[in-house]
Design an enzyme around this catalytic site. Structure first.
Site, short mmCIF file in Angstrom:
data_model
loop_
_atom_site.label_atom_id
_atom_site.label_comp_id
_atom_site.label_asym_id
_atom_site.label_seq_id
_atom_site.Cartn_x
_atom_site.Cartn_y
_atom_site.Cartn_z
N TRP A 196 19.05 -2.39 -21.20
CA TRP A 196 19.32 -3.82 -21.18
C TRP A 196 18.65 -4.51 -19.99
O TRP A 196 18.62 -5.75 -19.92
CB TRP A 196 20.81 -4.09 -21.11
CG TRP A 196 21.51 -3.37 -19.99
CD1 TRP A 196 22.19 -2.20 -20.07
CD2 TRP A 196 21.58 -3.76 -18.61
NE1 TRP A 196 22.68 -1.82 -18.85
CE2 TRP A 196 22.32 -2.78 -17.93
CE3 TRP A 196 21.10 -4.84 -17.89
CZ2 TRP A 196 22.58 -2.84 -16.56
CZ3 TRP A 196 21.35 -4.92 -16.53
CH2 TRP A 196 22.08 -3.92 -15.87
N CYS A 197 18.11 -3.74 -19.07
CA CYS A 197 17.58 -4.28 -17.81
C CYS A 197 16.15 -4.80 -17.99
O CYS A 197 15.27 -4.09 -18.50
CB CYS A 197 17.62 -3.20 -16.73
SG CYS A 197 16.67 -3.59 -15.25
N TYR A 198 15.91 -6.02 -17.56
CA TYR A 198 14.58 -6.63 -17.66
C TYR A 198 13.55 -5.83 -16.88
O TYR A 198 12.45 -5.54 -17.37
CB TYR A 198 14.63 -8.07 -17.16
CG TYR A 198 13.25 -8.70 -16.96
CD1 TYR A 198 12.53 -9.15 -18.06
CD2 TYR A 198 12.69 -8.80 -15.70
CE1 TYR A 198 11.26 -9.72 -17.89
CE2 TYR A 198 11.44 -9.36 -15.51
CZ TYR A 198 10.73 -9.82 -16.61
OH TYR A 198 9.47 -10.36 -16.43
N ASN A 229 12.59 -2.55 -18.47
CA ASN A 229 11.67 -2.74 -19.59
C ASN A 229 10.26 -3.10 -19.12
O ASN A 229 9.28 -2.77 -19.79
CB ASN A 229 12.21 -3.83 -20.53
CG ASN A 229 13.49 -3.39 -21.23
OD1 ASN A 229 13.64 -2.21 -21.56
ND2 ASN A 229 14.41 -4.30 -21.47
N ALA A 272 17.99 1.39 -17.36
CA ALA A 272 18.97 0.92 -18.34
C ALA A 272 18.23 0.08 -19.38
O ALA A 272 17.44 -0.81 -19.01
CB ALA A 272 20.06 0.09 -17.66
#
Length: 446
Positions: free
Chosen positions: A132-134, A137, A130
């Site tokens: 938005w997921c740290y 990324n 996803a």
């Protein structure tokens, strides 16, 4: 006489009790067991965590020693063997954080093409993520770099044994839901066919829980590809090292989990919390559903069959609230919206049964009864199922007071003596009455 004897025997065998309320006699440092069997139709065993906290500062996360997890389907039926979350204690290495932009090396996968890729390649390794997921990324640079290396090493057109892909779960929500993705990122290994050895299960795909740096990903792929013949694409798991197999685990075929077992807690107010937890995954709180069915929840030790037999004579005097939540369902059909936490407020009272049937007074059983009040609450944080318990400082003491045998014998003697005495009196009255009647009749004749 027989009627009175039967009544006296019944009175002698009956249990007489006295009930008192006293201050709890538990010693400082005593622990209390909480037994539970709870099913979560929408929480994967991959991330199901049982946590305990209390007002004294105790905070234990992801208890596994006394807890068992079994994957279940939406109908609460077990779909596989016990799930062992041994990977939870493994610290995952993500490598150095890369700031610059890395060109895409993994093939973007969508619902329309996903099945065709899984059928074409013997190995399809997919990163479900996803944006938005740290953690997604953090993985992305290593994943894209590893995908480029694998692409040039095992060209899909000339070799065709492996392909690395990625799925954006914000764009392909149904595809991720179909594969029971609840934490991001999730690395899944899809194998073509079902020619796996039986000791490793004939399953559709596996989850990878190893390190996420580029070198570890490439090494993992190399070891998975090595046993596959480049021409026949036949698979032999004997070529995979134990180190790699250690980080592979059967991926869940359903999205539910049943947690059962017990935890030991201090006898102070606290919380038993069941939630999704991971040190290397993120969760979309708006999609987490903590609906659950409580099969069993009780405090104190479980009663043995022998003890239950001894307790049958005391059951009418003991409350029936030691399993107040058993067989109750708390289901959120999204009518309450997103981010819903289900809370249970439990007030626990200790009940101690003391018997005096032996030479010395001793405690027959310690039972914990509780009242339960449940509610839902919307939160900005990750939804959980919370059981908040508070123990009463008072306890109920039920004392069994059996009649002495000497008292029983004395009463029997009194019955025998009394019956004979009463019978003698009645006989005397009856005899004198007959004599008087006869005298009256004789007097009339003369």
């Amino acid at each position: 006489m027989m009627l009175l004897f039967g009544m006296e025997l019944s009175s002698y065998l009956a249990v007489n009790t006295t009930t008192t309320v006293v201050v709890d006699k538990s010693a400082d440092g005593d622990f209390l067991r909480i037994h539970f069997n709870i099913s979560f139709p929408a929480l994967s065993c991959e991330f199901a965590s049982i946590d305990v906290s209390d007002v004294l500062g105790t905070n234990r996360l992801n208890i596994t020693k006394t807890v068992r997890k079994f994957p279940i389907d939406p109908h609460l039926k077990t779909t596989g063997e016990e799930f062992h979350s041994g990977h939870g204690s493994h610290h995952i290495n993500h490598g150095e954080e890369i700031k610059e932009e890395i060109p895409d090396g993994a093939v973007p996968l969508v619902s329309g093409s996903f099945d065709s890729f899984t059928k074409h390649f013997p190995l399809l390794i997919v990163n479900f993520n996803a944006p938005w997921c740290y953690w997604s990324n953090r993985l992305k640079p290593s994943w894209e770099k590893a995908a480029s290396i694998i692409y040039h090493k095992y060209n899909p057109e000339t070799d065709g044994r492996v392909l690395l892909g990625s799925v954006d779960c914000t764009e392909e929500a149904e595809l991720c839901k179909r594969n029971h993705i609840q934490g991001y990122p999730s690395i899944r290994i899809f194998r073509k066919g079902s020619d796996l050895k039986e000791d490793h299960g004939h399953h559709e795909h596996e989850s990878y829980y190893g390190d996420r740096d580029t070198d570890s990903i490439v090494k993992m792929v190399d070891e998975l590809v090595a046993p596959i013949h480049p021409e026949t694409h036949k698979l032999d798991l004997d070529g995979i090292s134990n180190e790699t197999l250690k980080h592979l685990k059967k991926a869940p075929v359903t999205g539910g989990c049943r947690v059962e077992g017990y935890v030991r807690v201090k006898k102070v107010p606290g919380n038993l919390i069941i939630s999704a937890h991971s040190g290397a995954h993120s969760f979309d709180s708006s999609k987490m559903n903590m609906s659950h069915v409580v099969t069993h929840l009780s405090f104190g030790r479980m009663f043995s069959p022998r003890l239950l037999t001894d307790m049958r004579r005391l059951l009418p005097y003991i409350g029936q609230s030691h399993d107040k939540l058993d067989e109750k369902a708390f289901i959120n059909q999204h009518e309450f919206g997103a981010n819903v936490t289900i809370e249970h407020y439990l007030q626990v009272v200790k009940t101690e049964v003391i018997t005096r049937r032996t030479a010395q007074e001793h405690s027959l059983v310690e039972e914990y009864e509780y009242t339960a009040h449940s509610s839902i609450a919307q939160t900005y944080y990750l939804p959980v199922a919370k059981f908040h318990y508070e123990l009463s400082p008072m306890q109920i003491m039920i004392t069994e007071n059996p009649k002495s045998f000497s008292h029983f014998i004395t009463n029997l003697c009194a019955i025998i003596g009394g019956v004979f005495t009463v019978a003698g009196i009645l006989d005397s009255i009856f005899h004198n009455t007959i004599r008087l009647v006869k005298k009256v009749e004789l007097g009339k004749n003369f």
